[in-house]
Scaffold this active site. Sequence first.
Site, short mmCIF file in Angstrom:
data_model
loop_
_atom_site.label_atom_id
_atom_site.label_comp_id
_atom_site.label_asym_id
_atom_site.label_seq_id
_atom_site.Cartn_x
_atom_site.Cartn_y
_atom_site.Cartn_z
CG HIS A 137 10.75 -3.83 -2.24
ND1 HIS A 137 10.20 -4.62 -3.23
CD2 HIS A 137 10.28 -4.31 -1.07
CE1 HIS A 137 9.43 -5.55 -2.66
NE2 HIS A 137 9.46 -5.38 -1.36
CG HIS B 52 15.65 -3.99 4.82
ND1 HIS B 52 14.71 -3.02 5.14
CD2 HIS B 52 15.12 -4.71 3.82
CE1 HIS B 52 13.68 -3.15 4.34
NE2 HIS B 52 13.89 -4.17 3.53
CG HIS C 102 6.35 -3.35 6.04
ND1 HIS C 102 5.69 -3.12 4.84
CD2 HIS C 102 7.67 -3.12 5.76
CE1 HIS C 102 6.57 -2.79 3.90
NE2 HIS C 102 7.78 -2.80 4.43
#
Length: 271
Positions: A68, A153, A180
């Site tokens: 993002h 990530h 998450h």
Amino acid sequence: MKLLILGDLVGRSGREAAVKALPRLREDLGADFVAVNAENASHGFGLAPDMAEALFAAGADAITLGNHAWDRKEIIPYIAREKRLLRPLNFPPGSPGAGAGVFSTRDGRKVLLAQVMGRLFMEPMDDPFRAVEELLARHRLGNGLHAALIDFHGEATSEKMAFAHAFDGRVSAVVGTHTHVPTADHQIFPGGTGYVTDLGMCGDYDSVIGMTKEPAILRFTRKMPGDRLAPAEGAATLCGALIETNEAGLAIGIAPVRVGGRLAGAMPAVG
Ligand SMILES: [Fe+2]
Ligand SMILES: [Fe+2]
């Protein structure tokens, strides 16, 4: 040396909890270096420059992003001049900003921080293994570098573990972000690299990975465009890890940090 890193801050809940808690957390844990993943800090998508400034002011030494990274366009000129903000190292050549940096602690020791992005169930990306091989050819533990931390990530647990084992003994720790959801596999590999598959997010866990539940459920139950996803705004659980390193820059401890909100708490015993 003690390195604290927090997983993906999601929306106002995660962002404000991190800004509020960081000064005290840094002090209580005796952290020499603090990194925060903030790719979802701005309403779940990207990071606005003023939010990055608030995190730096609260005690973050560096901030990482992820897939993002560019959701907030204002970050593009900002990352070009702000060396404490990192995007994935294996973004295509010519991407704005940097994927790694060497940071000085308050007592003058040097910490390498890098972020790479996985390629399984993610957008196409350059090879993260090769990117880090090239990085470590220039930055070796010892030789004035006291610690090296990598934020991987990625979505796939297998890719994260394979990557971390590939660099075992050459970096202080590899910690995962992006899913998450915190995993419970904190360990030190045989070569001395600390590892955890995912730190988990800093956000409201009464949600679907940080987003309000109803629109997220509809995405699975109906093949129709629905409401835009928005971050859940209940109390955040801050999730991260504290890594302790020795003289050689290798890990001698890695423990979960979980504070506030709905998840069971965890706080490393600090000697
Ligand atoms: Fe994220
Ligand atoms: Fe992500």
